[in-house]
Write an enzyme that holds these catalytic residues in place. Structure first.
Site, PDB file in Angstrom:
ATOM      1  N   CYS A   1      32.947  30.228 -13.509  1.00 31.91           N
ATOM      2  CA  CYS A   1      33.440  29.177 -12.621  1.00 31.91           C
ATOM      3  C   CYS A   1      34.964  29.226 -12.638  1.00 31.91           C
ATOM      4  CB  CYS A   1      32.942  27.804 -13.069  1.00 31.91           C
ATOM      5  SG  CYS A   1      33.703  26.466 -12.123  1.00 31.91           S
TER       6      CYS A   1
ATOM      7  N   CYS B   1      36.686  26.014 -13.727  1.00 31.21           N
ATOM      8  CA  CYS B   1      36.634  25.807 -15.188  1.00 31.21           C
ATOM      9  C   CYS B   1      37.769  26.572 -15.844  1.00 31.21           C
ATOM     10  CB  CYS B   1      35.304  26.295 -15.758  1.00 31.21           C
ATOM     11  SG  CYS B   1      33.958  25.095 -15.691  1.00 31.21           S
TER      12      CYS B   1
ATOM     13  N   ASP C   1      46.959  23.380  -4.369  1.00 34.68           N
ATOM     14  CA  ASP C   1      45.956  24.174  -3.655  1.00 34.68           C
ATOM     15  C   ASP C   1      46.632  25.442  -3.106  1.00 34.68           C
ATOM     16  OD1 ASP C   1      43.091  23.209  -1.943  1.00 34.68           O
ATOM     17  OD2 ASP C   1      44.155  25.038  -1.400  1.00 34.68           O
TER      18      ASP C   1
ATOM     19  N   HIS D   1      32.666  23.328  -8.319  1.00 37.92           N
ATOM     20  CA  HIS D   1      33.167  22.598  -9.497  1.00 37.92           C
ATOM     21  C   HIS D   1      33.864  21.387  -8.886  1.00 37.92           C
ATOM     22  CE1 HIS D   1      35.428  22.517 -13.569  1.00 37.92           C
ATOM     23  NE2 HIS D   1      36.000  21.562 -12.836  1.00 37.92           N
TER      24      HIS D   1
ATOM     25  N   HIS E   1      35.995  18.642  -7.383  1.00 40.30           N
ATOM     26  CA  HIS E   1      37.453  18.524  -7.236  1.00 40.30           C
ATOM     27  C   HIS E   1      37.764  17.472  -6.199  1.00 40.30           C
ATOM     28  CE1 HIS E   1      35.907  21.793  -4.725  1.00 40.30           C
ATOM     29  NE2 HIS E   1      36.798  21.429  -3.827  1.00 40.30           N
TER      30      HIS E   1
HETATM   31  P1  AMP Z   1      36.424  22.616  -0.980  1.00 40.97           P
HETATM   32  O1  AMP Z   1      36.306  23.177   0.419  1.00 40.97           O
HETATM   33  O2  AMP Z   1      36.418  21.126  -1.017  1.00 40.97           O
HETATM   34  O3  AMP Z   1      35.426  23.238  -1.936  1.00 40.97           O
HETATM   35  O4  AMP Z   1      37.886  23.020  -1.451  1.00 40.97           O
HETATM   36  C1  AMP Z   1      38.201  24.174  -2.168  1.00 40.97           C
HETATM   37  C2  AMP Z   1      39.707  24.257  -2.177  1.00 40.97           C
HETATM   38  O5  AMP Z   1      40.102  25.076  -3.253  1.00 40.97           O
HETATM   39  C3  AMP Z   1      40.319  24.864  -0.909  1.00 40.97           C
HETATM   40  O6  AMP Z   1      41.271  23.943  -0.383  1.00 40.97           O
HETATM   41  C4  AMP Z   1      40.973  26.143  -1.407  1.00 40.97           C
HETATM   42  O7  AMP Z   1      42.176  26.424  -0.736  1.00 40.97           O
HETATM   43  C5  AMP Z   1      41.198  25.836  -2.863  1.00 40.97           C
HETATM   44  N1  AMP Z   1      41.214  26.976  -3.785  1.00 40.97           N
HETATM   45  C6  AMP Z   1      40.276  27.940  -3.904  1.00 40.97           C
HETATM   46  N2  AMP Z   1      40.591  28.768  -4.912  1.00 40.97           N
HETATM   47  C7  AMP Z   1      41.736  28.299  -5.454  1.00 40.97           C
HETATM   48  C8  AMP Z   1      42.577  28.726  -6.540  1.00 40.97           C
HETATM   49  N3  AMP Z   1      42.287  29.808  -7.271  1.00 40.97           N
HETATM   50  N4  AMP Z   1      43.682  27.998  -6.811  1.00 40.97           N
HETATM   51  C9  AMP Z   1      43.993  26.906  -6.078  1.00 40.97           C
HETATM   52  N5  AMP Z   1      43.246  26.448  -5.044  1.00 40.97           N
HETATM   53  C10 AMP Z   1      42.142  27.153  -4.739  1.00 40.97           C
HETATM   54 ZN    ZN Z   2      33.440  24.739 -13.504  1.00 35.49          ZN
END
Ligand code: AMP
Ligand code: ZN
Length: 136
Positions: A5, A8, A31, A98, A100
């Site tokens: 994950c 995580c 983000d 996960h 958020h």
């Molecule tokens: P969701 O669509 O609510 O699952 O949001 C996932 C968010 O995580 C998106 O806004 C992505 O741009 C962001 N995201 C994905 N991978 C990463 C990462 N490694 N570091 C920072 N943000 C990320």
């Molecule tokens: Zn996780």
């Protein structure tokens, strides 16, 4: 921590991130695909796929932590507004399984649309929904 994950690993510091806040239970990071300048994700350090699985003791701390991060972003980035967004399930736009919480600073004419199209259900439709939720 859940195997494989990415959140995580980020939350627990195994993968570097642009951290704007951290405590024993949470890490808040920028983000990588921000909707606007300062778009931040609050990640619990414990794994939960989504809101349904979030431990209550983490949930209880979430809004106070979000309030602190929101105040930081408002103060430092002088945003004009702010949206909290939290997606659960693919149908709702969740792409990382996960939990958020998105904190999205808003600026005049920032070109983003995070609102929905209101519908106009008849009274009977609303009553049917109420029965479905509350009925025995
Ligand atoms: P969701 O669509 O609510 O699952 O949001 C996932 C968010 O995580 C998106 O806004 C992505 O741009 C962001 N995201 C994905 N991978 C990463 C990462 N490694 N570091 C920072 N943000 C990320
Ligand atoms: Zn996780």
């Amino acid at each position: 921590m859940a195997d494989n994950c990415i959140f995580c690993k980020i939350a627990n510091g195994e993968i570097p991130s642009r951290t704007v806040y951290e405590d024993d239970d949470f890490r808040a990071i920028l983000d990588l695909g921000p909707a606007t300048k300062g778009h931040t994700l609050i990640l619990p350090k414990v794994h939960a796929d989504n809101l349904y699985e979030l431990p209550d003791k983490i949930g209880e701390r979430l809004i106070p932590v979000a309030k602190g991060v929101a105040g930081l972003l408002k103060q430092k980035l002088t945003c004009a507004g702010l949206n909290l967004v939290q997606n659960n399930g693919e149908a709702a736009g969740q792409t990382v399984n996960h939990f958020h919480l998105h904190i999205i600073p808003r600026y005049e004419n920032d070109g983003q649309k995070i609102l929905w199209n209101p519908t106009k259900p008849a009274d009977e439709e609303l009553d049917a929904v109420l029965s479905a939720i509350m009925g025995k």
